[in-house]
Scaffold this motif. Sequence first.
Motif, short mmCIF file in Angstrom:
data_model
loop_
_atom_site.label_atom_id
_atom_site.label_comp_id
_atom_site.label_asym_id
_atom_site.label_seq_id
_atom_site.Cartn_x
_atom_site.Cartn_y
_atom_site.Cartn_z
N THR A 97 18.42 -75.76 18.60
CA THR A 97 17.73 -74.74 17.70
C THR A 97 17.15 -75.89 16.45
N LEU A 98 16.04 -75.69 15.58
CA LEU A 98 15.32 -75.71 14.92
C LEU A 98 14.95 -75.06 13.91
N GLY A 99 15.78 -74.66 12.29
CA GLY A 99 14.93 -73.82 11.72
C GLY A 99 15.39 -75.06 10.13
N VAL A 100 14.05 -74.56 9.21
CA VAL A 100 13.65 -74.77 7.97
C VAL A 100 13.76 -72.62 7.17
N ASP A 101 14.65 -73.38 6.26
CA ASP A 101 14.96 -72.24 4.75
C ASP A 101 12.64 -71.57 5.02
N CYS A 104 10.67 -72.69 2.14
CA CYS A 104 10.44 -73.93 2.37
C CYS A 104 9.59 -74.75 3.78
N GLN A 105 9.37 -73.70 4.92
CA GLN A 105 8.11 -73.60 5.52
C GLN A 105 7.16 -74.03 5.09
N ARG A 106 6.48 -74.59 6.45
CA ARG A 106 5.07 -75.24 6.16
C ARG A 106 4.28 -75.94 4.91
N ARG A 107 5.54 -76.97 4.52
CA ARG A 107 5.78 -78.24 3.65
C ARG A 107 5.98 -79.41 4.68
N GLY A 108 5.96 -79.21 6.22
CA GLY A 108 6.30 -80.87 6.97
C GLY A 108 7.46 -80.79 6.98
N LEU A 109 8.30 -80.16 6.90
CA LEU A 109 9.66 -80.51 7.16
C LEU A 109 10.57 -80.91 8.42
N GLY A 110 10.06 -79.23 8.83
CA GLY A 110 10.20 -79.19 10.85
C GLY A 110 9.58 -80.18 11.05
N ARG A 111 7.76 -80.82 10.65
CA ARG A 111 7.65 -81.40 11.52
C ARG A 111 8.73 -82.93 11.31
N VAL A 112 9.34 -83.66 9.96
CA VAL A 112 10.19 -84.58 9.98
C VAL A 112 11.07 -84.41 10.47
N GLU A 131 12.96 -73.77 24.57
CA GLU A 131 12.60 -72.90 24.35
C GLU A 131 12.70 -71.85 23.02
N THR A 132 11.04 -71.13 22.76
CA THR A 132 10.90 -70.55 21.89
C THR A 132 9.93 -69.57 22.10
N ASP A 133 10.45 -68.55 21.34
CA ASP A 133 10.45 -66.83 21.86
C ASP A 133 9.03 -66.74 21.14
N ARG A 134 8.79 -67.73 20.01
CA ARG A 134 7.26 -67.32 18.72
C ARG A 134 6.42 -68.08 19.74
N PRO A 135 5.48 -66.99 19.98
CA PRO A 135 4.00 -67.71 20.11
C PRO A 135 3.46 -68.87 19.32
N GLU A 136 3.79 -68.75 18.15
CA GLU A 136 3.00 -69.57 16.95
C GLU A 136 3.97 -71.36 17.41
N ASN A 137 4.79 -71.03 17.67
CA ASN A 137 5.33 -72.12 17.27
C ASN A 137 5.14 -73.45 18.67
N ILE A 138 4.03 -72.24 19.08
CA ILE A 138 3.95 -73.76 20.67
C ILE A 138 3.25 -74.78 20.36
N PHE A 140 2.60 -75.79 17.78
CA PHE A 140 3.74 -77.07 16.77
C PHE A 140 3.96 -77.57 17.92
N TYR A 141 5.37 -77.50 18.86
CA TYR A 141 5.69 -78.10 19.65
C TYR A 141 4.31 -79.18 20.87
N GLU A 142 3.64 -78.62 20.58
CA GLU A 142 2.11 -79.03 21.89
C GLU A 142 2.12 -80.35 21.22
N ARG A 143 1.90 -80.03 19.81
CA ARG A 143 1.46 -81.66 18.77
C ARG A 143 2.65 -82.73 19.08
N ALA A 144 3.65 -82.24 19.52
CA ALA A 144 4.95 -83.25 19.29
C ALA A 144 4.74 -83.80 20.46
C1 COA Z 1 8.77 -73.12 12.89
C2 COA Z 1 9.75 -74.10 12.19
C3 COA Z 1 10.41 -74.82 12.21
C4 COA Z 1 8.02 -75.46 11.44
O1 COA Z 1 9.05 -75.53 10.18
P1 COA Z 1 8.43 -76.04 9.16
O2 COA Z 1 8.82 -76.62 8.16
O3 COA Z 1 7.19 -74.89 9.23
O4 COA Z 1 6.83 -77.07 9.65
P2 COA Z 1 5.88 -77.55 9.30
O5 COA Z 1 5.58 -77.70 7.76
O6 COA Z 1 6.40 -79.18 9.27
O7 COA Z 1 4.91 -77.01 10.67
C5 COA Z 1 4.09 -76.04 10.40
C6 COA Z 1 2.88 -75.98 10.23
O8 COA Z 1 2.62 -75.93 8.54
C7 COA Z 1 1.58 -76.86 8.36
N1 COA Z 1 1.47 -77.07 6.85
C8 COA Z 1 2.48 -78.38 7.13
N2 COA Z 1 2.34 -78.20 5.68
C9 COA Z 1 1.80 -77.33 4.78
C10 COA Z 1 1.01 -77.47 4.00
N3 COA Z 1 1.32 -77.67 2.80
N4 COA Z 1 0.45 -76.22 3.60
C11 COA Z 1 -0.07 -75.54 4.82
N5 COA Z 1 0.59 -75.62 5.81
C12 COA Z 1 1.10 -77.31 6.28
C13 COA Z 1 1.68 -78.00 9.46
O9 COA Z 1 0.32 -78.77 9.71
C14 COA Z 1 1.89 -77.62 10.64
O10 COA Z 1 1.01 -76.37 11.53
P3 COA Z 1 0.39 -77.73 12.72
O11 COA Z 1 1.29 -77.68 13.69
O12 COA Z 1 -0.37 -75.99 13.19
O13 COA Z 1 0.13 -78.87 12.32
C15 COA Z 1 9.57 -73.16 10.71
O14 COA Z 1 8.83 -72.68 10.54
C16 COA Z 1 11.16 -72.49 10.87
O15 COA Z 1 12.12 -72.17 10.94
N6 COA Z 1 10.27 -71.15 12.09
C17 COA Z 1 11.95 -69.86 11.34
C18 COA Z 1 12.79 -70.69 13.31
C19 COA Z 1 11.98 -71.34 14.25
O16 COA Z 1 10.98 -70.03 15.11
N7 COA Z 1 11.97 -72.13 14.98
C20 COA Z 1 12.00 -72.65 16.30
C21 COA Z 1 12.73 -72.22 17.18
S1 COA Z 1 12.25 -72.63 18.47
#
Ligand code: COA
Length: 169
Positions: A97-101, A104-112, A131-138, A140-144
Amino acid sequence: MLGKRGPRARVRANRAAVRTTLAAGASHGLVLGVRDPGLVGALVSVPPGAWPLPPPGLALRLWAIAVQRPQAARRWAEAFDTLAAHHPILPHWYLGTLGVDPDCQRRGLGRVLLEGWLQRVDADRRGAWLETDRPENIAFYERAGFELADEVPVFDVPVWLMSRPPLPA
Ligand SMILES: CC(C)(COP(=O)(O)OP(=O)(O)OC[C@H]1O[C@@H](n2cnc3c(N)ncnc32)[C@H](O)[C@@H]1OP(=O)(O)O)[C@@H](O)C(=O)NCCC(=O)NCCS
């Protein structure tokens, strides 16, 4: 998974599922969190040889089934079995499981969280699986460093299986 239930019931059911995952992950896996300043994201993972995690205690399990309803609990079990059939045989780290509030998403915390976890995976010289069922996450994981390994339908929902090879010695 949950059938025709309203948004509140879905949130309650998902919270129950996450609570059981966290309980098992905290006892037998590796759980990482990120604070900003309160807890705003978490990653639950399973080290090589520890998957599948043992079920949580009976009281917690019964509570989760009651909240989710038995039909949904059965569907979770069926989905688990479908995905389990594809798990790699070689010892690997599993990202459960990986999740960010959402606020607070898209601030780099998921990547951290992901990179913090992958440092441990790489130090261990093991592969990783998720495993992921969200195409938008693919992407994100490929970059890692993850690659698409397969696509499996679970109740008609496509689920992408992704693997990351071990770091060369
Ligand atoms: C998937 C998830 C964990 C990613 O966490 P996040 O904190 O949003 O991710 P990040 O901010 O680290 O990075 C996500 C994208 O936002 C971009 N981003 C980061 N900071 C940004 C900012 N300030 N402004 C705009 N985009 C930004 C990153 O570049 C990244 O895009 P990229 O992968 O295309 O480069 C989060 O979206 C989430 O909890 N989703 C719902 C649950 C889920 O799907 N979990 C995964 C199950 S497999």
